[in-house]
Design an enzyme around this catalytic site. Sequence first.
Site, PDB file in Angstrom:
ATOM      1  N   ASP A  36     -32.431  82.502  -9.638  1.00  0.00           N
ATOM      2  CA  ASP A  36     -33.617  81.705  -9.350  1.00  0.00           C
ATOM      3  C   ASP A  36     -34.848  82.438  -9.873  1.00  0.00           C
ATOM      4  O   ASP A  36     -35.087  83.588  -9.495  1.00  0.00           O
ATOM      5  CB  ASP A  36     -33.707  81.515  -7.828  1.00  0.00           C
ATOM      6  CG  ASP A  36     -34.646  80.386  -7.456  1.00  0.00           C
ATOM      7  OD1 ASP A  36     -35.376  79.904  -8.335  1.00  0.00           O
ATOM      8  OD2 ASP A  36     -34.648  79.990  -6.277  1.00  0.00           O
ATOM      9  N   ASP A  37     -35.606  81.790 -10.738  1.00  0.00           N
ATOM     10  CA  ASP A  37     -36.861  82.376 -11.253  1.00  0.00           C
ATOM     11  C   ASP A  37     -36.665  83.678 -12.039  1.00  0.00           C
ATOM     12  O   ASP A  37     -37.600  84.467 -12.158  1.00  0.00           O
ATOM     13  CB  ASP A  37     -37.853  82.682 -10.109  1.00  0.00           C
ATOM     14  CG  ASP A  37     -38.436  81.433  -9.467  1.00  0.00           C
ATOM     15  OD1 ASP A  37     -38.062  80.328  -9.885  1.00  0.00           O
ATOM     16  OD2 ASP A  37     -39.272  81.577  -8.559  1.00  0.00           O
ATOM     17  N   CYS A  76     -37.317  74.366  -9.732  1.00  0.00           N
ATOM     18  CA  CYS A  76     -35.977  74.426  -9.111  1.00  0.00           C
ATOM     19  C   CYS A  76     -35.307  73.074  -8.909  1.00  0.00           C
ATOM     20  O   CYS A  76     -34.237  72.826  -9.451  1.00  0.00           O
ATOM     21  CB  CYS A  76     -36.048  75.090  -7.757  1.00  0.00           C
ATOM     22  SG  CYS A  76     -36.811  76.696  -7.758  1.00  0.00           S
ATOM     23  N   HIS A 137     -31.073  73.175  -2.572  1.00  0.00           N
ATOM     24  CA  HIS A 137     -32.408  72.654  -2.893  1.00  0.00           C
ATOM     25  C   HIS A 137     -32.419  71.221  -3.427  1.00  0.00           C
ATOM     26  O   HIS A 137     -33.307  70.830  -4.184  1.00  0.00           O
ATOM     27  CB  HIS A 137     -33.129  73.580  -3.900  1.00  0.00           C
ATOM     28  CG  HIS A 137     -34.613  73.628  -3.659  1.00  0.00           C
ATOM     29  ND1 HIS A 137     -35.478  74.384  -4.413  1.00  0.00           N
ATOM     30  CD2 HIS A 137     -35.389  72.992  -2.737  1.00  0.00           C
ATOM     31  CE1 HIS A 137     -36.708  74.221  -3.968  1.00  0.00           C
ATOM     32  NE2 HIS A 137     -36.671  73.389  -2.958  1.00  0.00           N
ATOM     33  N   ASP A 343     -32.515  79.088 -13.247  1.00  0.00           N
ATOM     34  CA  ASP A 343     -32.918  77.679 -13.193  1.00  0.00           C
ATOM     35  C   ASP A 343     -34.196  77.400 -13.974  1.00  0.00           C
ATOM     36  O   ASP A 343     -34.466  76.267 -14.366  1.00  0.00           O
ATOM     37  CB  ASP A 343     -33.019  77.185 -11.735  1.00  0.00           C
ATOM     38  CG  ASP A 343     -33.977  78.009 -10.883  1.00  0.00           C
ATOM     39  OD1 ASP A 343     -34.488  79.032 -11.362  1.00  0.00           O
ATOM     40  OD2 ASP A 343     -34.208  77.622  -9.727  1.00  0.00           O
TER      41      ASP A 343
END
Length: 586
Positions: A36-37, A76, A137, A343
């Site tokens: 993530d990120d 996301c 999410h 992502d």
Amino acid sequence: MRKMRILVLLLFYHYATKNAKSYRTSNPNFILIMADDLGIGDLGCYGNKTLRTHNIDKLAKGGVTFTQHIAASPLCTPSRAAFLTGRYPVRSGMAALSNIGVFLFSASSGGLPTEEITFAKLLKQKGYSTALIGKWHLGLNCNSRDDFCHHPLNHGFDYFYGLTVTSLRDCKPGEGSVFVAGVRAYLATPLQLIGITLISLEVLHYIGFLRIPRGALRYFFLISTVLFGLLLIFFYTFRYLNCFLMRNQQIIQQPLSYKNLTQRLTEEAIQFIGRNADTPFLLFLSYLQVHTALYASKDFKGKSKHGLYGDAVEEMDWSVGKILDVLEKWNLNDKTLVYFTSDQGAHVEEVSSTGEVHGGYNGIYKGGKATNWEGGIRVPGLLRWPGMVQAGVHIDEPTSNMDIFPTVVKLAGIPLPKDRIIDGHDLMPLLQGKILRSEHEFLFHYCNAYLNAVRWHPGNSESIWKAFFFTPNFDPEGSNGCYNSHVCYCYGRLVTHHNPPLLFDISRDPGEKNPLTPETEHHFYEILDIIQQAVNNHTKSLHIVSNQLSWGNILWKPWLQLCCSSIFLSCYCDHESEEKLSLPTA
Ligand SMILES: *[C@@H]1O[C@H](CO)[C@@H](O)[C@H](O)[C@H]1NC(C)=O
Ligand SMILES: *[C@@H]1O[C@H](CO)[C@@H](O)[C@H](O)[C@H]1NC(C)=O
Ligand SMILES: *[C@@H]1O[C@H](CO)[C@@H](O)[C@H](O)[C@H]1NC(C)=O
């Protein structure tokens, strides 16, 4: 006689290898890892020299490294929706018309619609064991708190262990707040004004200073005051209401604890692989790292050269190593396709309250998360499948995270759905060197539901044109991020429109520094013309769908709130630690 023997041997060899090959190619396992990120510039295999990501680098050496792997969205929720369905998020209603492009609350009603087909759903029908471990999410409930209409188990996963929303600063005490800061910027003043007015009027009414007339107005006042009270409670109990860990449909830790969280996710993944060593499986391992709130366990804290951010990346790398080890242990290397990505790009505006950089590094690329500059969408893309996919090869052609859908589905021997447009393309021909050019002649880069830019890789040229219809307003100080804000936004005063569009050739100018002009590019208008035709064609292919990220679908709905303890205002349970404590010590 001798000739005969050789012939038999040859035949046997041919037969054996053919069998070995078909054994390997039919129903391979899939381990799809998503960070993530994470920035493309954070990994050793993409040129980082100081962050230690040896395990991910090892994965890269054993397979293909995509150097132009493009996330379908720089955020996301939409990026993950596209990844799972192989379709642009606008097709499933997972792209917002407002500036809030992701789900913030566990008790909102939007999510990946049930009609969407994920690769997990198709593989499960084919007999695969499927698991999601980590972040989802993509929604939870629709109408009641236990319909679980958007839950991973309703989207093709047999097993789920993780978070239904996202890791957020608000989930970790002492890490500050994204939510309250965001609300403050937009709503705090009106909310406070309304609240104070309401409460003052009520008080005046009770002390007899003022008579609120009976009837409708009276009820309106009472209801408004109650609603406002609920909102205040929500503000101050955010962590308890939104940050929880689930196993399947049961909450096992509320609020979530970050203690050894990576170890716990890793252990879950290892167990799942072990349980399925003899049957085909698909594991989507979706790390919470390296989204803030950042965390690292004792063994990693303070060990990297890049603060807590670096520690978190290195811990995630350790976890990837554990997964690769367990494949080796069960002798599954040759039967398993392993994919690694992020992502979206690193969140360059992320700085902690003490000024420590909490966002990653996007290398030479401009901007980051929430923008369609290359820094927001050009993500790591690694794919390893020993014997089936070339090893140690770089592929520079444009590929997309939407390509995983058709690749995985086809490899599992399942026909692609015929009743809908799939925007991804099967990667196998490119991975095996059977074709040299990407099938993505055009890629459409959306900022939420707004078409932001288009990438065109013409069949007869090395150029990669990218035309922006608007760009986010950057900090004039040149910080590579958005001005006075935690993220960049997609419309209104926060963006600048361009007519004619801003055109780059990112094959020559990957940093998107020098927009082309009719003087510097003789085909300027022709290029824009063809891009416009592609946009028209693409737009025609879109259907009206219900918007999953409308205000009505993202706001907090108290009746959808999940709470593992019976006392509403203090949602609390910790089955995780209880389990650990009750384990025999020896
Ligand atoms: C490696 O990653 C760190 C952390 O994001 C970053 O600060 C640093 O500039 C990167 N180094 C290189 C050489 O890319
Ligand atoms: C975290 O993991 C380490 C090493 O695996 C272990 O020694 C420690 O007890 C664990 N802590 C918790 C709180 O589970
Ligand atoms: C748009 O669609 C038309 C009709 O299918 C096709 O002839 C044309 O090549 C397409 N243009 C682009 C740029 O994709």
